[in-house]
Design a protein around this motif. Sequence first.
Motif, PDB file in Angstrom:
ATOM      1  N   LEU A 577       8.978  -7.820   4.327  1.00 27.69           N
ATOM      2  CA  LEU A 577       8.917  -6.450   3.825  1.00 27.69           C
ATOM      3  C   LEU A 577       8.242  -6.342   2.464  1.00 27.69           C
ATOM      4  O   LEU A 577       8.099  -5.242   1.947  1.00 27.69           O
ATOM      5  CB  LEU A 577      10.332  -5.874   3.721  1.00 27.69           C
ATOM      6  CG  LEU A 577      11.154  -5.843   5.015  1.00 27.69           C
ATOM      7  CD1 LEU A 577      12.502  -5.217   4.763  1.00 27.69           C
ATOM      8  CD2 LEU A 577      10.410  -5.088   6.111  1.00 27.69           C
ATOM      9  N   ALA A 578       7.810  -7.459   1.898  1.00 26.10           N
ATOM     10  CA  ALA A 578       7.254  -7.413   0.547  1.00 26.10           C
ATOM     11  C   ALA A 578       5.844  -6.857   0.509  1.00 26.10           C
ATOM     12  O   ALA A 578       5.436  -6.256  -0.476  1.00 26.10           O
ATOM     13  CB  ALA A 578       7.268  -8.818  -0.067  1.00 26.10           C
ATOM     14  N   ASP A 579       5.089  -7.030   1.593  1.00 23.72           N
ATOM     15  CA  ASP A 579       3.688  -6.609   1.569  1.00 23.72           C
ATOM     16  C   ASP A 579       3.270  -6.188   2.973  1.00 23.72           C
ATOM     17  O   ASP A 579       3.760  -6.715   3.975  1.00 23.72           O
ATOM     18  CB  ASP A 579       2.778  -7.732   1.076  1.00 23.72           C
ATOM     19  CG  ASP A 579       1.364  -7.253   0.799  1.00 23.72           C
ATOM     20  OD1 ASP A 579       0.537  -7.321   1.720  1.00 23.72           O
ATOM     21  OD2 ASP A 579       1.092  -6.817  -0.322  1.00 23.72           O
ATOM     22  N   GLU A 580       2.352  -5.265   3.026  1.00 20.78           N
ATOM     23  CA  GLU A 580       1.922  -4.726   4.314  1.00 20.78           C
ATOM     24  C   GLU A 580       1.228  -5.768   5.179  1.00 20.78           C
ATOM     25  O   GLU A 580       1.232  -5.684   6.409  1.00 20.78           O
ATOM     26  CB  GLU A 580       0.983  -3.539   4.073  1.00 20.78           C
ATOM     27  CG  GLU A 580       0.642  -2.752   5.315  1.00 20.78           C
ATOM     28  CD  GLU A 580      -0.189  -1.525   5.006  1.00 20.78           C
ATOM     29  OE1 GLU A 580      -0.417  -0.717   5.920  1.00 20.78           O
ATOM     30  OE2 GLU A 580      -0.594  -1.379   3.821  1.00 20.78           O
ATOM     31  N   ALA A 693       4.543 -12.211  -2.889  1.00 18.53           N
ATOM     32  CA  ALA A 693       3.538 -11.319  -2.332  1.00 18.53           C
ATOM     33  C   ALA A 693       2.140 -11.724  -2.741  1.00 18.53           C
ATOM     34  O   ALA A 693       1.913 -12.135  -3.864  1.00 18.53           O
ATOM     35  CB  ALA A 693       3.807  -9.887  -2.798  1.00 18.53           C
ATOM     36  N   GLY A 744       9.365  -3.824  -1.717  1.00 21.22           N
ATOM     37  CA  GLY A 744       7.908  -3.793  -1.638  1.00 21.22           C
ATOM     38  C   GLY A 744       7.260  -4.208  -2.953  1.00 21.22           C
ATOM     39  O   GLY A 744       7.826  -4.035  -4.030  1.00 21.22           O
ATOM     40  N   ARG A 745       6.062  -4.737  -2.836  1.00 16.17           N
ATOM     41  CA  ARG A 745       5.289  -5.147  -4.005  1.00 16.17           C
ATOM     42  C   ARG A 745       4.058  -4.259  -4.148  1.00 16.17           C
ATOM     43  O   ARG A 745       3.527  -3.738  -3.166  1.00 16.17           O
ATOM     44  CB  ARG A 745       4.841  -6.601  -3.866  1.00 16.17           C
ATOM     45  CG  ARG A 745       5.959  -7.581  -3.552  1.00 16.17           C
ATOM     46  CD  ARG A 745       6.852  -7.811  -4.750  1.00 16.17           C
ATOM     47  NE  ARG A 745       7.954  -8.712  -4.432  1.00 16.17           N
ATOM     48  CZ  ARG A 745       7.875 -10.036  -4.477  1.00 16.17           C
ATOM     49  NH1 ARG A 745       6.748 -10.618  -4.807  1.00 16.17           N
ATOM     50  NH2 ARG A 745       8.917 -10.790  -4.183  1.00 16.17           N
ATOM     51  N   PHE A 748       4.014  -0.803  -2.540  1.00 12.62           N
ATOM     52  CA  PHE A 748       4.227  -0.669  -1.103  1.00 12.62           C
ATOM     53  C   PHE A 748       5.706  -0.463  -0.807  1.00 12.62           C
ATOM     54  O   PHE A 748       6.571  -1.184  -1.316  1.00 12.62           O
ATOM     55  CB  PHE A 748       3.720  -1.921  -0.384  1.00 12.62           C
ATOM     56  CG  PHE A 748       4.103  -1.976   1.071  1.00 12.62           C
ATOM     57  CD1 PHE A 748       3.535  -1.095   1.981  1.00 12.62           C
ATOM     58  CD2 PHE A 748       5.038  -2.891   1.525  1.00 12.62           C
ATOM     59  CE1 PHE A 748       3.886  -1.137   3.315  1.00 12.62           C
ATOM     60  CE2 PHE A 748       5.398  -2.946   2.857  1.00 12.62           C
ATOM     61  CZ  PHE A 748       4.816  -2.063   3.758  1.00 12.62           C
ATOM     62  N   VAL A 749       6.009   0.533   0.031  1.00 13.49           N
ATOM     63  CA  VAL A 749       7.375   0.819   0.440  1.00 13.49           C
ATOM     64  C   VAL A 749       7.426   0.752   1.960  1.00 13.49           C
ATOM     65  O   VAL A 749       6.815   1.578   2.639  1.00 13.49           O
ATOM     66  CB  VAL A 749       7.840   2.204  -0.048  1.00 13.49           C
ATOM     67  CG1 VAL A 749       9.262   2.484   0.417  1.00 13.49           C
ATOM     68  CG2 VAL A 749       7.740   2.296  -1.567  1.00 13.49           C
ATOM     69  N   PRO A 750       8.124  -0.202   2.534  1.00  7.24           N
ATOM     70  CA  PRO A 750       8.169  -0.318   3.995  1.00  7.24           C
ATOM     71  C   PRO A 750       8.983   0.811   4.615  1.00  7.24           C
ATOM     72  O   PRO A 750       9.926   1.327   4.013  1.00  7.24           O
ATOM     73  CB  PRO A 750       8.838  -1.675   4.224  1.00  7.24           C
ATOM     74  CG  PRO A 750       9.637  -1.928   2.995  1.00  7.24           C
ATOM     75  CD  PRO A 750       8.885  -1.284   1.867  1.00  7.24           C
TER      76      PRO A 750
END
Length: 895
Positions: A577-580, A693, A744-745, A748-750
């Motif tokens: 979930l940290a990065d897309e 990330a 998120g990093r 970015f917000v999952p």
Amino acid sequence: MFSLPQKLTAPFGLLPDAEKLAFRSQPSGLIKLATVRVQYPETDSYWNQYTVLFDSASEVYSLITPHDVRRALLDAPENIATLIRVITARLTNLISDHTFPTPTNTAANAIAFMKAGNGDRNTTKEVLNCLRVLQRVLPVVFEVEGESSVFELEVLWRREEVYEPEDLDSRPPQFVIEDDDASDEESAPQPAPKPKPKSTKPALGEKLFGSIIDLLFCCGFTLPTKIQVDHHKINYVIWEKGVGSTSDPGPHTQYDNNKTEVLRLLLVLLSRQIYVPPSSLFSKPSLYSLHLVQKIPRRDVLTILCSLLNTVMNSHMQVNSSIGSMAGRLPYNHLVFKGEDTRSTLVGMSLQVLIAALDFQSGSARDSANGEQPTAKTNSFRYFLMKLHRTQDFAFIFDGIMGIYDKQLTTINNVLPGARKSLPYVAEATVLLWKILDLNKKFRAFVIEHDKCMDLVGHLLCYNLEIKDKPQQHGICRTLSYIIQSLSAESGFGAKLSNPLTIQVPSKWAVPGNAADFMINAIYSIVATTSGSLNALYPALVISLSNSAPHFKNLSVTTSARLIQLFKSFSNPLFLLADEGHPRLLFFMLELFNGVVFYHLAENPNLIYGILSSHKLFEDLGTFTLSRAVREIKRVQSLKEQQGQGVAKSPRGSDDNEVQESEKSKLLASESQEEMGSSGEAADREPELSISAPPPMSPTTESVIPRESITGTSEKARGKQKERRSSSTDVEVSLERVAALGIGRNGFVPSQEWVRSWQQGLPLDPVMLVISELLPKIQVYHASRHKTNATAAILDFLGSVTLKEVLPPVPPLNSRKFMWSDASMVWLTSLIWGEIYLRGMSPLGIWNSTNVRLFYVKHSQHQQQHQITEAVSNVVGGLLRRTNSEVSIVTTRPR
């Protein structure tokens, strides 16, 4: 009777330091260039000191500073224009002078010195000073704001129109004999006189390129005099044997020094593009690079290309048997002998010019859209390198590259630590290898079919392991990973994986097994020990494993455990979930497992056993939702707080979910004990990886995960897929809560929609079918036998199992190649010129104190050397941030 010249009365005339110091302080010296705005004629004696005063390149660079040139360019630009014209004109005239070059042997040098004392010219020294002064002045001219300043265009690229000399036959006769019959024609109207024809003289920049090319092949200056034909001292012959040549003139230190001086000026001309921001790199090409790759004759291109290429590929051979070179073989020689290695400097300069010319794709030099292949009209250097086809040429290039990497590996693999100095041009050689592999398909096929193909891959991985902890080398780490990905995408690559490595891998990286075992363990080590600082490399490295997976056979216990551990780390909710872009790593790992399952299931019992032992990881992915992931992350964070406060101890079974700091220490401890896997015990203890990330984007073939899983699934597989999708519906988690947790990093917000988009596309079905079919049988073995006997029996069973009736049809091989984009091309150009910039800082500092715009320059107070913060480490982010070129040099000052 022999008598000493009069000039020797002033401290023997040997050290004219007074004149050189006066050059900076006296009104008639350098100060005059900026303070007096009188238009000096080009024949004025003032300009003579710029060609006769200096005795070395270091004197030019120390006595003429960028500040001096910049001040003159602002206060008296006409003087800088005249200086450039005078120096270029004298360089052209000196080449055609019958006294150039001055003889280079010792006796002739003594005679030339005595003549110089009497006022005779040393033309070789004057030519070298012309080259050095231009090297010093032009970078400051290039930095003027704007892609091509008016001053630069006016001085170097303006062509003058001149009247052609009148043809003698077209002139009217001096006298005419009149004829009576022609009397009637006298009254006829006479035709109007024709205008005098005009012609265009070459621009100063074109003349400069012509002089540089002539000097590269001038007998007595850069080539031996023995190959001179009659009185023609310019002879376009290839410098050394190799591609296009079977003759070798032999090494000569003075000739190598002169070649370096000429190539340095050529490199300065090509460096014009580092003063252009990345956003304008393709739209505003450098006129100098365009002239080199498009305007010079075909003969000159081939001679330069082969000369530079052969110089590089012969660098690993011991060509000099002098006392100095013999001393160079002694351990710690680089700490005792501080002199510059002329041969190494020439090889490095040849590499830099070569990769700069091969990399140039701007404006009309861009590869054609039809097949994206270079042509002779776009970039002749790229075109002729692409056209190489002889097997002996490929063998020569391959042996040269392997020789460079062998020497580099020797510096690491020494009994005495630090006894050998690292080769300074390995990074440039790596870029050149990538260029040749990318441009020449026949050479790429030659490498894949070569017996030492896996040795080359071993060298690339060893060099990556060596430099992975050096931030200034992370750009080269990415280059190495893309080369490995490109090779792994070739059809014949997999067949070589079962071969053992023949190179002597350092003991700290060596693993038992074949090339596939070393490749997997090396990639695991790169991912596990970089703490996320090399996240941009992970996609290319994992894709390389995925491309090779259908050919994996007989993987060892340790290697199989490494693959399971990579999958375990990539499936960690905090990482996912940290990065897309993180879920694509999970996708590639599942493709890796599927490749083994479909093609060589029975030949890899250790890996299948590891998959069955970690079946819960795969089952959890099938029902992965955002809310469950957030709950797990929150539980781990609260556990970390409790451990930090000492309130409570961790519950049983929580070792697999430790925080990243403890995971890192645990991993390093296990690494030091087993040294990349020395026994099968690694299967029982699987340390976590510490991964953070990555940059927002890196050039890779896949930017999103396909939403469709493997086609042609069986009814059982479709049933499991339906079960996964039905169980994926869960309570929605608010975006505010996710953001508050700091998951998120980089902003970015999952969301659950995002999770569903990639989770439903994960190719889990083949692995889940294997688990559903084999796990109950394995559990029976565990229940009915002793643990030791059970493991051996299970491996024997897995070595004979087949699931053709259960698994869907075997999909065709679909390797992922590295795909070029504008962003990746900008990144590579920035990386190349960043390396060249760094190399130019010692000992001369060619581009120091100039306003570079292509990349950032950061000065480190601790290392006392300048370092490049990788130009576009996250390529798209770099392009977006570098639209404004006002601040291009970032200096870190002590606070």
